[in-house]
Write a protein that holds these residues in place. Structure first.
Motif, mmCIF file in Angstrom:
data_model
loop_
_atom_site.group_PDB
_atom_site.id
_atom_site.type_symbol
_atom_site.label_atom_id
_atom_site.label_comp_id
_atom_site.label_asym_id
_atom_site.label_seq_id
_atom_site.Cartn_x
_atom_site.Cartn_y
_atom_site.Cartn_z
ATOM 1 N N LEU A 1 -3.191 -2.308 7.244
ATOM 2 C CA LEU A 1 -4.403 -2.913 6.711
ATOM 3 C C LEU A 1 -5.355 -1.841 6.205
ATOM 4 O O LEU A 1 -6.121 -2.051 5.287
ATOM 5 C CB LEU A 1 -5.058 -3.818 7.755
ATOM 6 C CG LEU A 1 -4.317 -5.150 7.934
ATOM 7 C CD1 LEU A 1 -4.895 -5.965 9.064
ATOM 8 C CD2 LEU A 1 -4.317 -5.977 6.644
ATOM 9 N N SER A 2 -5.259 -0.633 6.816
ATOM 10 C CA SER A 2 -6.052 0.483 6.285
ATOM 11 C C SER A 2 -5.119 1.651 6.000
ATOM 12 O O SER A 2 -4.308 2.037 6.847
ATOM 13 C CB SER A 2 -7.128 0.882 7.304
ATOM 14 O OG SER A 2 -7.162 2.274 7.491
ATOM 15 N N LEU B 1 5.551 -0.385 6.257
ATOM 16 C CA LEU B 1 4.152 -0.828 6.177
ATOM 17 C C LEU B 1 4.086 -2.349 6.228
ATOM 18 O O LEU B 1 4.582 -3.023 5.329
ATOM 19 C CB LEU B 1 3.507 -0.317 4.884
ATOM 20 C CG LEU B 1 3.608 1.183 4.605
ATOM 21 C CD1 LEU B 1 2.798 1.552 3.362
ATOM 22 C CD2 LEU B 1 3.120 2.012 5.788
ATOM 23 N N GLU B 2 3.481 -2.848 7.286
ATOM 24 C CA GLU B 2 3.454 -4.306 7.503
ATOM 25 C C GLU B 2 2.090 -4.877 7.122
ATOM 26 O O GLU B 2 1.070 -4.448 7.663
ATOM 27 C CB GLU B 2 3.718 -4.610 8.972
ATOM 28 C CG GLU B 2 5.088 -4.151 9.442
ATOM 29 C CD GLU B 2 5.298 -4.454 10.917
ATOM 30 O OE1 GLU B 2 6.255 -5.162 11.241
ATOM 31 O OE2 GLU B 2 4.498 -3.978 11.738
ATOM 32 N N VAL B 3 2.103 -5.849 6.199
ATOM 33 C CA VAL B 3 0.853 -6.496 5.769
ATOM 34 C C VAL B 3 1.110 -7.998 5.626
ATOM 35 O O VAL B 3 2.141 -8.397 5.071
ATOM 36 C CB VAL B 3 0.393 -5.948 4.389
ATOM 37 C CG1 VAL B 3 -0.923 -6.554 3.980
ATOM 38 C CG2 VAL B 3 0.266 -4.443 4.423
ATOM 39 N N PRO B 4 0.192 -8.869 6.113
ATOM 40 C CA PRO B 4 0.401 -10.317 5.975
ATOM 41 C C PRO B 4 0.501 -10.745 4.503
ATOM 42 O O PRO B 4 -0.137 -10.146 3.631
ATOM 43 C CB PRO B 4 -0.848 -10.931 6.620
ATOM 44 C CG PRO B 4 -1.444 -9.852 7.439
ATOM 45 C CD PRO B 4 -1.025 -8.540 6.829
ATOM 46 N N GLY C 1 0.805 -1.231 0.000
ATOM 47 C CA GLY C 1 0.000 0.000 0.000
ATOM 48 C C GLY C 1 0.833 1.273 0.000
ATOM 49 O O GLY C 1 0.318 2.347 0.322
ATOM 50 N N LYS C 2 2.109 1.168 -0.370
ATOM 51 C CA LYS C 2 2.988 2.354 -0.331
ATOM 52 C C LYS C 2 2.446 3.483 -1.232
ATOM 53 O O LYS C 2 2.430 4.633 -0.817
ATOM 54 C CB LYS C 2 4.414 1.979 -0.807
ATOM 55 C CG LYS C 2 5.103 0.950 0.071
ATOM 56 C CD LYS C 2 6.550 0.731 -0.355
ATOM 57 C CE LYS C 2 6.721 0.121 -1.739
ATOM 58 N NZ LYS C 2 6.212 -1.272 -1.875
ATOM 59 N N GLY C 3 2.007 3.109 -2.441
ATOM 60 C CA GLY C 3 1.536 4.122 -3.392
ATOM 61 C C GLY C 3 0.306 4.855 -2.869
ATOM 62 O O GLY C 3 0.229 6.085 -2.932
ATOM 63 N N THR C 4 -0.629 4.097 -2.326
ATOM 64 C CA THR C 4 -1.865 4.707 -1.814
ATOM 65 C C THR C 4 -1.570 5.598 -0.618
ATOM 66 O O THR C 4 -2.055 6.734 -0.532
ATOM 67 C CB THR C 4 -2.853 3.586 -1.402
ATOM 68 O OG1 THR C 4 -2.973 2.685 -2.491
ATOM 69 C CG2 THR C 4 -4.207 4.138 -1.055
ATOM 70 N N VAL C 5 -0.745 5.096 0.296
ATOM 71 C CA VAL C 5 -0.396 5.895 1.492
ATOM 72 C C VAL C 5 0.370 7.153 1.060
ATOM 73 O O VAL C 5 0.115 8.253 1.566
ATOM 74 C CB VAL C 5 0.426 5.034 2.489
ATOM 75 C CG1 VAL C 5 1.015 5.886 3.601
ATOM 76 C CG2 VAL C 5 -0.458 3.936 3.080
ATOM 77 N N ALA C 6 1.279 7.000 0.098
ATOM 78 C CA ALA C 6 2.067 8.159 -0.361
ATOM 79 C C ALA C 6 1.142 9.237 -0.919
ATOM 80 O O ALA C 6 1.296 10.422 -0.615
ATOM 81 C CB ALA C 6 3.076 7.724 -1.424
#
Ligand code: AMP
Length: 215
Positions: free
Chosen positions: A200-201, A113-116, A12-17
């Motif tokens: 996760l969000s 960013l930690e995601v399973p 989710g790096k792009g979305t968070v950025a």
């Protein structure tokens, strides 16, 4: 703000950025987007990078550092920058330290960013990206679908599955991440500017990141 977003492909790096750019006008710098633009334009850089990208491998460090040395000195970086997908290897991180010292700039934070893994696999195989280089809106066929005929809801261009989002390429990308990029968590942990964020969000990640920067 001047931050690095670390995390596996699909974390989710792009979305968070993108959300963070709205926070204080810092610019998002995605080496993946820059490289995809170069491939599409058929430039020298694009020709050199294409094969590595399609196989899910990393582009050589020297090419990436050439891009970043120029990019970080562009005027729009004055307000701050969010590095999305860079650095990706220890040598890149070491070269970035030298470059920032030369430019007399300091990082505020490295957010991991930690995601399973199962969430990541699901996200990547269901992701679609607007093919218009100036838009690149991200969709998900389950949670945020494009139009019924597969078009971007913002600009009408086809929303496509990236060549490196096939199961084979994703498997290589995740292995590459574990081998080459995950060691950066230890690298920045030692520098003392690392924050682990449960991603996760995206909205929650942004809250945690901006909260950590304010402190
Ligand atoms: P991304 O969109 O960040 O997942 O990047 C897509 C592809 O571009 C990666 O799988 C790599 O082939 C290449 N790439 C992007 N950033 C870098 C980097 N910092 N170092 C090496 N290769 C990169």
């Amino acid at each position: 703000m001047r931050i690095i977003l670390l995390g596996a492909p699909g974390a989710g790096k792009g979305t968070v950025a993108k959300l963070l750019t709205a926070y204080d006008g810092s610019v998002q710098i995605s080496t993946g987007d820059i490289l995809r633009g170069a491939v599409k334009a058929g430039s020298e850089l694009g020709k050199k990078a294409k094969g590595y990208m399609e196989r899910g491998e990393l582009v050589p460090d020297s090419l990436i550092m050439e891009i970043m040395e120029a990019r970080l000195q562009e005027p729009d970086c004055a307000k701050g920058f969010i590095l999305d997908g860079f650095p990706r290897t220890i040598p890149q991180a070491e070269d970035l330290e030298k470059l920032l010292a030369k430019l007399k700039l300091k990082l505020d934070l490295v957010a991991n960013l930690e995601v399973p893994r199962d969430v990541i696999l699901d996200r990547l195989t269901t992701r679609r990206t607007c093919s218009n280089q100036d838009c690149q809106e991200i969709y998900n066929i389950k949670s945020k679908p494009p139009s019924p005929d597969g078009k971007c809801l913002k600009c009408g261009s086809p929303a496509i599955q990236r060549a490196d989002e096939t199961v084979e390429a994703i498997t290589v990308r995740l292995e590459t991440y574990n081998q080459k990029t995950a060691p950066l968590i230890g690298f920045y942990g030692k520098v003392g500017i690392l924050k682990n964020v449960s991603s996760l969000s995206s909205e929650q990640s942004v809250k945690e990141i901006t909260g950590a920067i304010k402190k």
